[in-house]
Design a protein around this motif. Structure first.
Motif, PDB file in Angstrom:
ATOM      1  N   PRO A   1       1.769  42.348  17.540  1.00 52.97           N
ATOM      2  CA  PRO A   1       2.822  42.479  16.519  1.00 52.97           C
ATOM      3  C   PRO A   1       2.379  41.973  15.143  1.00 52.97           C
ATOM      4  CG  PRO A   1       3.369  40.732  18.086  1.00 52.97           C
ATOM      5  CD  PRO A   1       2.212  41.475  18.649  1.00 52.97           C
ATOM      6  N   GLN A   2       1.521  40.953  15.106  1.00 50.76           N
ATOM      7  CA  GLN A   2       1.050  40.462  13.808  1.00 50.76           C
ATOM      8  C   GLN A   2       0.209  41.516  13.099  1.00 50.76           C
ATOM      9  OE1 GLN A   2      -1.032  36.800  14.541  1.00 50.76           O
ATOM     10  NE2 GLN A   2       0.840  35.581  14.754  1.00 50.76           N
ATOM     11  N   ILE A   3      -0.713  42.134  13.828  1.00 50.51           N
ATOM     12  CA  ILE A   3      -1.576  43.128  13.194  1.00 50.51           C
ATOM     13  C   ILE A   3      -0.775  44.360  12.803  1.00 50.51           C
ATOM     14  CG2 ILE A   3      -2.370  44.414  15.235  1.00 50.51           C
ATOM     15  CD1 ILE A   3      -4.750  43.098  12.611  1.00 50.51           C
ATOM     16  N   PHE A   4       0.212  44.751  13.633  1.00 50.88           N
ATOM     17  CA  PHE A   4       1.060  45.889  13.294  1.00 50.88           C
ATOM     18  C   PHE A   4       1.873  45.601  12.039  1.00 50.88           C
ATOM     19  CE2 PHE A   4       1.416  47.993  17.782  1.00 50.88           C
ATOM     20  CZ  PHE A   4       0.096  48.397  17.655  1.00 50.88           C
ATOM     21  N   PHE A   5       2.459  44.425  11.966  1.00 47.71           N
ATOM     22  CA  PHE A   5       3.290  44.057  10.813  1.00 47.71           C
ATOM     23  C   PHE A   5       2.461  44.106   9.531  1.00 47.71           C
ATOM     24  CE2 PHE A   5       5.220  41.007   7.901  1.00 47.71           C
ATOM     25  CZ  PHE A   5       6.551  41.388   7.937  1.00 47.71           C
TER      26      PHE A   5
ATOM     27  N   VAL B   1      -0.418  45.746   9.018  1.00 52.68           N
ATOM     28  CA  VAL B   1      -0.951  47.079   8.738  1.00 52.68           C
ATOM     29  C   VAL B   1       0.159  48.010   8.242  1.00 52.68           C
ATOM     30  CG1 VAL B   1      -1.896  49.150   9.841  1.00 52.68           C
ATOM     31  CG2 VAL B   1      -2.914  46.912  10.297  1.00 52.68           C
ATOM     32  N   PHE B   2       1.316  47.996   8.919  1.00 46.46           N
ATOM     33  CA  PHE B   2       2.388  48.938   8.582  1.00 46.46           C
ATOM     34  C   PHE B   2       2.958  48.694   7.187  1.00 46.46           C
ATOM     35  CE2 PHE B   2       3.531  49.533  13.342  1.00 46.46           C
ATOM     36  CZ  PHE B   2       2.406  50.333  13.484  1.00 46.46           C
ATOM     37  N   LEU B   3       2.901  47.479   6.690  1.00 50.28           N
ATOM     38  CA  LEU B   3       3.457  47.194   5.366  1.00 50.28           C
ATOM     39  C   LEU B   3       2.359  47.043   4.311  1.00 50.28           C
ATOM     40  CD1 LEU B   3       6.370  44.706   6.178  1.00 50.28           C
ATOM     41  CD2 LEU B   3       6.507  47.144   5.716  1.00 50.28           C
TER      42      LEU B   3
ATOM     43  N   VAL C   1       8.448  51.009   8.242  1.00 48.79           N
ATOM     44  CA  VAL C   1       9.290  49.840   8.001  1.00 48.79           C
ATOM     45  C   VAL C   1      10.046  49.457   9.276  1.00 48.79           C
ATOM     46  CG1 VAL C   1      11.247  48.934   6.691  1.00 48.79           C
ATOM     47  CG2 VAL C   1       9.495  50.296   5.547  1.00 48.79           C
ATOM     48  N   VAL C   2      10.578  50.470   9.991  1.00 54.71           N
ATOM     49  CA  VAL C   2      11.312  50.196  11.230  1.00 54.71           C
ATOM     50  C   VAL C   2      10.389  49.556  12.259  1.00 54.71           C
ATOM     51  CG1 VAL C   2      12.502  51.275  13.181  1.00 54.71           C
ATOM     52  CG2 VAL C   2      13.041  51.986  10.843  1.00 54.71           C
ATOM     53  N   LEU C   3       9.167  50.108  12.401  1.00 57.40           N
ATOM     54  CA  LEU C   3       8.213  49.531  13.353  1.00 57.40           C
ATOM     55  C   LEU C   3       7.821  48.106  12.962  1.00 57.40           C
ATOM     56  CD1 LEU C   3       5.872  52.608  13.995  1.00 57.40           C
ATOM     57  CD2 LEU C   3       7.604  51.656  15.528  1.00 57.40           C
ATOM     58  N   ALA C   4       7.651  47.880  11.632  1.00 55.81           N
ATOM     59  CA  ALA C   4       7.305  46.540  11.167  1.00 55.81           C
ATOM     60  C   ALA C   4       8.434  45.556  11.453  1.00 55.81           C
ATOM     61  CB  ALA C   4       6.981  46.558   9.673  1.00 55.81           C
ATOM     62  N   LEU C   5       9.682  45.993  11.273  1.00 59.73           N
ATOM     63  CA  LEU C   5      10.824  45.113  11.548  1.00 59.73           C
ATOM     64  C   LEU C   5      10.962  44.845  13.046  1.00 59.73           C
ATOM     65  CD1 LEU C   5      13.473  46.532   9.035  1.00 59.73           C
ATOM     66  CD2 LEU C   5      12.180  44.396   8.854  1.00 59.73           C
ATOM     67  N   LEU C   6      10.613  45.832  13.868  1.00 58.87           N
ATOM     68  CA  LEU C   6      10.658  45.608  15.312  1.00 58.87           C
ATOM     69  C   LEU C   6       9.616  44.580  15.758  1.00 58.87           C
ATOM     70  CD1 LEU C   6      11.174  49.262  16.657  1.00 58.87           C
ATOM     71  CD2 LEU C   6      12.822  47.367  16.701  1.00 58.87           C
ATOM     72  N   CYS C   7       8.564  44.426  14.965  1.00 61.06           N
ATOM     73  CA  CYS C   7       7.540  43.437  15.314  1.00 61.06           C
ATOM     74  C   CYS C   7       8.073  42.004  15.199  1.00 61.06           C
ATOM     75  CB  CYS C   7       6.312  43.590  14.404  1.00 61.06           C
ATOM     76  SG  CYS C   7       5.366  45.093  14.712  1.00 61.06           S
ATOM     77  N   VAL C   8       9.118  41.813  14.388  1.00 57.10           N
ATOM     78  CA  VAL C   8       9.649  40.459  14.192  1.00 57.10           C
ATOM     79  C   VAL C   8      10.285  39.932  15.485  1.00 57.10           C
ATOM     80  CG1 VAL C   8      11.241  39.029  12.862  1.00 57.10           C
ATOM     81  CG2 VAL C   8       9.926  40.837  11.723  1.00 57.10           C
ATOM     82  N   PRO C   9      11.263  40.653  16.116  1.00 57.56           N
ATOM     83  CA  PRO C   9      11.775  40.155  17.405  1.00 57.56           C
ATOM     84  C   PRO C   9      10.714  40.141  18.504  1.00 57.56           C
ATOM     85  CG  PRO C   9      12.657  42.337  16.912  1.00 57.56           C
ATOM     86  CD  PRO C   9      11.984  41.857  15.672  1.00 57.56           C
ATOM     87  N   TRP C  10       9.747  41.044  18.391  1.00 60.42           N
ATOM     88  CA  TRP C  10       8.628  41.031  19.349  1.00 60.42           C
ATOM     89  C   TRP C  10       7.894  39.678  19.273  1.00 60.42           C
ATOM     90  CZ3 TRP C  10       4.484  45.535  19.362  1.00 60.42           C
ATOM     91  CH2 TRP C  10       3.628  45.352  20.450  1.00 60.42           C
TER      92      TRP C  10
END
Length: 837
Positions: free
Chosen positions: A574-578, A580-582, A649-658
């Protein structure tokens, strides 16, 4: 070199040494410097340990050597330093060393006492010589004036009526005392005499021109001779008390001139004899100190090694038979064979027949962190350790810092001229490394510079490169490839207009880019700062995002090494996704903008006039806000951008609860499976209800403790998530300091040139040459002092912050403690620096 990326693998060992061989074995380990001993007697007082008497003897020998060293330095005798490193003497040699030092100290103290007594005698005779000379001059002046000295003194002290009355009674008898006093005390001395004796004394004083040596301190002091005339025993007693209070030295002075001359001759004879004896005493003292100066360095090394060995032996335990010493120590796994060879050498030296035993032990303690370094990597490792020593076997940031640190520094310090100054200074320290290291000094600033010589060297080298990219050298540009901008205006138009706009559509940039760096024409452009701001701001973000992404990837290597699969799934992904996605997407938008929009594009929507702002696009993306429409311009950089950005943005926000919930929930799930497995196993083995009930009771008893543990895990994970999410935004913005300091440095350099150096170039002729010389000197001092030293220090500190906070926070815990081996080299260096201070 592998330990530079990750600290050395360490193991705890138990060491058994025979009492006779322990000293020699520890001596060999001290020369090796690869073993860290643990204190097995933490509750035992330092004065109750086995080898406390030997340590005291070493302290006493060290005290005597320090006394000898002080006397040698006082005489300015050079101490011979051959660079030898003698081995630690055997215990039986301590007696010989003690006897040698005792003899030298006693002989030197006796010589010093005799010399001091002789010097005191010489001082007294010298002062008496000056008294006899000065008083003789004084009496001669009175006699040449036709006055009897006693009569003149009487007239000075007694009024005319009293003289008539005294002459009727009989002749007046005056006494006098003569002595020497410090020159600065004369005014106060004179006032005190006048007040205490009510003006009934006569003081005459004369300065001694040559300074006199104080035998106690060796300082040069200035004194004056005085003579005081008075009448009566009462005044005599009072005068002597005042002289004693002012620490004046009184000397006998005969009244008759013939007696004074005879005494003066006797004083001169005694002074000559004393000079001869003093010279012989000084020669003897000098010979003793010269002989000691040849060996004192080696003596210091020997005594300090003996003392270190006995200090280490005090950490050991004695076994029940009192014939074996037991120690525990941390050692690198790769060096166990080397340590065993050293122990074998020590056993052979001591003549013992019982070999030492080195056993590896199992322990749950965290081992110390040990990164092998050389003279090049030592400075970079020190930068990392200043933040915090790496946890055991954690990824070490030092090897990556070797490149990223000077590079990020150079982005802020991008000037080839200033970089060249720094490069030459660092190169000089590297080339003169050995002679400079031999000149040990206690100047802390110099030691910091010299310790970081390779860092300074690389920072200067990288700054030359970035200055070449910025085309900036002392705020001027190099016209190497010529300008690729074409001026389509005629001469009269250029001369009559201060500011003209060059259309990028009609210059050579439209066909191919400038070979490397900036076009020199930007140095003359009015909008130079606007253009460079955009360029430097973007590259700051690009390098910042790449730097942070690399930090997160380094964290993956930690997870893989420690086999933390949960952390890979619940933290790394989730850290790398957050990120990369933003933020990596924002970097890609910059490259898309640079590639797609150009001045010579035939389609108007793809010209620079329609190029959207990357920052505004990113803000609208996060806020799910449509872009502002502009006539004849397409609002998106590519097809499907709106939907793709919303998805990111939606995927990046989903990484937060992940990040927030996945790890605690996974831990709860694993614990439940573990409890169920235990219950199932107990049920199969016991085959009865009692076992299940016992297991259930244990589970209920641990339930409350598990809830507390899980609440701590949730809180910790929440803090970690908030820190990462908010930190990703603030850290990305923090890299803008690369742009800010680069702009500030360039502007300060330009201001210094325009306000100082340009003034030296406006005058011609011989006067202009002299004026230019003075202006250049002033400009050079300001350049080195402000732009190289102060700006360099500022850029260094900002680079340090980018590594400590923005980069290392992604993977580095820094909660370890450093490996501190028992090493004679480290002990001697510390003792040497402590002595110099």
């Amino acid at each position: 070199m592998g330990s530079l990326f990750r600290s050395e693998e360490m193991t705890l060992c138990q060491l058994f040494l025979q009492s006779e061989a322990a000293y020699a074995c520890v001596s060999e380990l001290g020369e090796l410097g690869l073993v860290q001993f643990r204190d097995l007697n933490p509750d035992v007082n330092a004065f109750q340990r086995k080898f406390v008497n030997e340590v005291r003897r070493c302290d006493e020998m060290e005290r005597k050597l320090r006394y000898l060293e002080k006397e040698i330095k006082k005489d300015g005798i050079p101490m011979l330093d051959t660079g030898e490193n003698p081995e630690a003497p055997q215990p039986r040699e301590m007696i010989d060393l003690e006897a040698t030092f005792e003899k030298l100290e006693n002989e030197l103290r006796e010589v010093n006492l005799n010399a001091e007594a002789l010097k005191r005698n010489f001082l007294e005779l010298t002062e008496l010589k000056h008294i006899l000379r000065k008083t003789q001059v004084f009496f001669d002046e009175r006699e040449h004036a036709g006055l009897n000295p006693t009569e003149s003194m009487t007239r000075a002290l007694i009024s005319d009526d009293n003289i008539a009355r005294q002459s009727a009674l009989g002749p007046v008898q005056l006494g006098f005392v003569a002595g020497v006093i410090l020159r600065e005390r004369i005014p106060a001395f004179e006032r005190m005499l006048w007040r205490a004796c009510r003006g009934n004394v006569f003081l005459r004083q004369a300065e001694i021109e040559t300074p006199l040596e104080d035998p106690s301190t060796g300082d040069q002091v200035y004194k004056s001779v005085f003579i005081i005339f008075f009448q009566g025993d009462q005044l005599k007693t009072r005068v002597k008390k005042i002289c004693e209070g002012f620490r004046a030295t009184l000397y006998p002075c005969p009244e008759a001139p013939s007696d004074r001359r005879e005494m003066a001759m006797g004083v001169m004879t005694r002074i000559e004899d004393l000079n001869t004896v003093l010279g012989q005493t000084q020669d003897h003292r000098h010979r003793v100190l010269v002989a000691a100066a040849k060996n004192i360095k080696n003596w210091f090394i020997k005594v300090r090694k003996i003392k270190a060995i006995y200090h280490t032996l005090n950490l050991f335990n004695l076994d029940v038979t009192q014939k074996c010493l037991i120690a525990e120590c941390w050692v690198p796994v790769l060096d166990i064979e080397t340590i065993q060879l050293a122990l074998r050498r020590g056993t052979e030296r001591s003549g013992s027949s019982v070999p030492p035993i080195l056993n590896r032990m199992e322990t749950f303690e965290d081992p110390p962190t040990y990164n092998r370094t050389n003279k090049f990597t030592k400075g970079f490792q020190a930068l990392i350790d200043a933040y915090g020593v790496a946890s055991y076997r954690e990824m070490n940031p030092a090897p990556y810092t070797i490149i990223t640190f000077p590079f990020l520094f150079a982005i802020m310090f991008g000037d080839s001229g200033h970089g060249l100054i720094m490069f030459l200074f660092g190169g000089w320290m590297v080339l003169k490394e050995k002679p400079l290291a031999a000149k040990k000094t206690d100047n802390e600033i110099w030691n910091i510079f010299f310790g970081g010589r390779y860092i300074i060297f690389l920072m200067g080298l990288f700054s030359i490169y970035t200055g070449f990219i910025y085309n900036d050298i002392f705020s001027k540009s190099l016209n190497i490839f010529g300008s690729y901008w074409t001026v389509n205006y005629n001469a009269s138009t250029v001369q009559s207009n201060k500011a003209l706009i060059l259309n990028p559509k009609y210059n050579d940039f439209a066909h191919y880019p400038y070979p490397i760096g900036m076009d020199p024409v930007w140095q003359l452009a009015e909008n130079k700062i606007i253009f460079l701001n955009s360029y430097k701001m973007k590259i700051s973000i690009i390098f910042g995002v790449i730097h942070m992404l690399f930090g997160v990837i380094v964290g993956l290597w930690n997870h893989l090494y420690f086999k933390r699969k949960d952390s890979i799934i619940c933290e790394f992904i989730p850290q790398i996704f957050f990120l990369v996605f933003l933020f990596l997407y924002m970097v890609l938008l910059m490259f898309i903008k640079w590639i797609k929009y150009a001045a010579d594009n035939e389609v108007f929507a793809e010209t620079q006039a329609c190029a959207p702002s990357v920052l505004i696009t990113f803000i609208n993306m996060v806020l799910f806000k449509p872009p502002n429409k502009v006539d004849n311009c397409y609002p998106w950089m590519y097809a499907g951008q709106d939907g793709f950005q919303r998805l990111l943005v939606v995927l990046a926000l989903l990484c937060v609860p992940w990040m927030l919930l996945a790890k605690p929930l996974l831990m709860i799930h694993n614990k439940k499976k573990l409890v169920q497995g235990i219950v199932h196993e107990n049920g199969d083995v016991e085959g009865g209800v009692g076992a299940l009930q016992n297991t259930g009771a244990v589970a209920q008893g641990a339930h409350k403790e598990e809830e507390e543990d899980m609440s701590e895990v949730f809180i910790h994970q929440g803090i970690h998530t908030i820190e990462y999410v908010l930190g990703s935004v603030s850290h990305t913005a923090s890299y803008l300091r690369l742009w800010a300091l680069s702009l500030a440095h360039a502007q300060l350099s330009e201001v210094l040139w325009n306000m100082v150096m340009r003034n030296g170039l406006v005058r011609e002729g011989w006067f202009g040459g002299i004026f230019l010389w003075a202006i250049f000197a002033f400009w050079a001092v300001l350049t080195v002092g402000i732009l190289v030293l102060m700006e360099g220090l500022s850029a260094f500190l900002h680079t340090l912050r980018l590594h400590w906070v923005e980069f290392q926070s992604k993977f580095y815990a820094g909660q370890g403690y450093s490996f501190q081996p028992f090493s004679f080299e480290i002990i001697l260096d510390a003792a040497q620096s402590g002595t110099e201070e």
